[in-house]
Scaffold this active site. Structure first.
Site, PDB file in Angstrom:
ATOM      1  N   GLY A   1       0.959  -1.356   0.002  1.00  0.00           N
ATOM      2  CA  GLY A   1       0.074  -0.029  -0.043  1.00  0.00           C
ATOM      3  C   GLY A   1       0.729   1.426  -0.111  1.00  0.00           C
ATOM      4  O   GLY A   1       0.538   2.160  -0.535  1.00  0.00           O
ATOM      5  N   ASN A   2       2.296   1.189   0.373  1.00  0.00           N
ATOM      6  CA  ASN A   2       3.029   2.320   0.611  1.00  0.00           C
ATOM      7  C   ASN A   2       3.344   2.964  -0.804  1.00  0.00           C
ATOM      8  O   ASN A   2       4.014   4.062  -0.835  1.00  0.00           O
ATOM      9  CB  ASN A   2       4.159   2.210   1.594  1.00  0.00           C
ATOM     10  CG  ASN A   2       5.080   1.218   1.091  1.00  0.00           C
ATOM     11  OD1 ASN A   2       4.740   0.098   0.775  1.00  0.00           O
ATOM     12  ND2 ASN A   2       6.311   1.190   1.360  1.00  0.00           N
TER      13      ASN A   2
END
Lengths: 307, 307
Positions: free
Chosen positions: B9-10
């Site tokens: 997700g980062n």
């Protein structure tokens, strides 16, 4: 034969129906049976494209209604979303139909971007209505919040966005590879995600591309033999809507002369796409009713356009 | 080398950031530069997958907030939408990076469906929290309107959906054809659209599939040499978070013994995916920090897992 099929909005929704998932899945059955009849012949390579008007309209509404709490997405991302939502529905229904009929072919959606020219005059003259209808008071309130172009329609107001001409589809190499692998490919729904070249990169733009125009562009790029534009009308008419005036066969040159007499928002872009497809190397194009795909491709229904 | 890269997700959002288009495009630059360094070698075939947690959460909220006026879409269609929105963003940024670096490769997103078993016990025990947090009163009001499972989290309540195990990805033949054509392929974001076989057809289901599990499934299906699971942590630690305890190299068997000690929602599914990938034929797998992709693939950072 390499065939491009452009599905009209009626493949997904009938006049007046709400764009719910259930309605769309149920309507798609009809188109899927027609397409499966063509896909049964393993030498037919099939590229399918489709409209997204009601679906992208609903996405825009969801974004508007939720905007106080959830950041809005740009318009070109909403096109991406509808390519996927509609692509997934077509994949499910069509794969199911293939399995029922014992057709061993894959179906897949590739997400596509249509490159447009940043200098396209359409960017200075937006013409394509999108999103909700506003009253005069609502329009004034909206315009305080953000600038946009609008048109008046039946006493209400609607935002308009540019409809530039697509120059290329970035994903053509993938589409070609998938078609060669025998996959039935779904691509460029709603005309594709509009992007402009900006420096080394591509940037999404606030625009809507005519889906028949992108269908033609893809059809020439993959060197399709034929392109069928499917709608809820049985073909071109010399005296619409007289049933007997349906044109069974017309040359590209004759159709070109007929263009100014065709209705701007409906038949004219379809006919223009057919003319352009043949001028750039296509053998034949068809305009006809979605419920007659296989008869149309056998020249037994609809309007056939040839050189 | 055939490489599967699973972006955490980062890659799209940093801790606490709003999932706006601008934030995501800006964060993607970092991942794109890393991936471009790997794609520069034309013999590297690249298949990229990614999470969609915040993005599908926002779609769910838009659907909830607008539901009085616009029909809600089923959960699996929201997965489809995020495959496209995120796929389009990655395509734009990565294509731009390729052009800057003079890399002549195409990037394309193929929309994928993950087939799950209707008898998967996960359907009887939903565990994956999705959508908004409700107060007790809001929960009661929601449950009057429709039935769903929920969990309590920090005094609030949240809907939970099943997280079944994916058995296959329908679009593997397309992915294979695209990889062979040299295209960098983006697929199966958020674990893919969950479908079950129903009669002759596939039907979307209300579920969320673990993205690392689908990454492993695809990696084995395309016969990848290596799979890199990228996140915001530098690798596996024997004594997290002691920097010196980072594990540089571990065997599949040792990692398997370590699984119960790893955190359930974060490192364990990643480690499980690596173990499973190697057991089913992969040569090596990596877990490491997104900002070090090329160093990780050269075994100079992150945790390397081998047979």
């Amino acid at each position: 034969m390499k065939i491009v099929i452009a599905l009209g909005g009626n493949a997904l929704l009938r006049e007046g129906e709400e764009p719910t998932y259930a309605n769309q899945m149920s309507n798609l059955g009809r188109a899927a049976r027609q397409i499966a009849a063509v896909a049964r012949n393993p030498s037919n390579m099939l590229l399918i494209t489709h409209g997204n008007g009601p679906q992208v309209g609903e996405e825009l509404l969801r974004n508007e209604y939720a905007r106080a709490k959830v950041p809005m997405l740009p318009m070109h991302i909403l096109n991406a979303e509808t390519q996927a939502s509609i692509g997934s529905m077509i994949t499910s229904v069509l794969s199911g139909e293939f399995r029922k009929m014992g057709i061993r072919r894959n179906v897949a959606t590739v997400l596509t971007h249509s490159v447009v020219d940043a200098a396209d005059p359409a960017f200075r003259h937006p013409t394509k209505p999108v999103g909700p209808f506003y009253t005069r008071a609502q329009l004034a309130a909206e315009l305080k919040r953000r600038h946009f172009s609008y048109v008046e329609e039946r006493g209400m107001f609607r935002r308009v966005v540019p409809s530039p001409v697509p120059a290329s589809v970035l994903e053509i190499p993938s589409i070609t590879a998938m078609l060669s692998a025998g996959t039935v490919v779904i691509a460029s729904g709603g005309g594709g995600i509009p992007v402009i070249a900006k420096g080394a990169s591509y940037q999404g733009v606030n625009a809507v591309i005519d889906k028949d125009r992108t269908a033609q562009l893809m059809a020439n790029a993959v060197k399709a033999d034929t392109m069928a534009i499917l709608t809820d009308v049985d073909g071109l008419y010399s005296e619409y809507p007289k049933r007997k005036s349906i044109i069974k066969h017309i040359s590209m040159a004759e159709l070109e002369r007929m263009l100014p007499s065709l209705e701007e928002g409906t038949m004219r872009p379809k006919a223009e796409a057919c003319v352009r497809f043949i001028r750039r190397g296509g053998s034949s194009a068809f305009i006809g009713n979605l419920s007659q795909v296989s008869r149309i491709l056998a020249s037994r229904a609809g309007t056939l356009i040839t050189r």
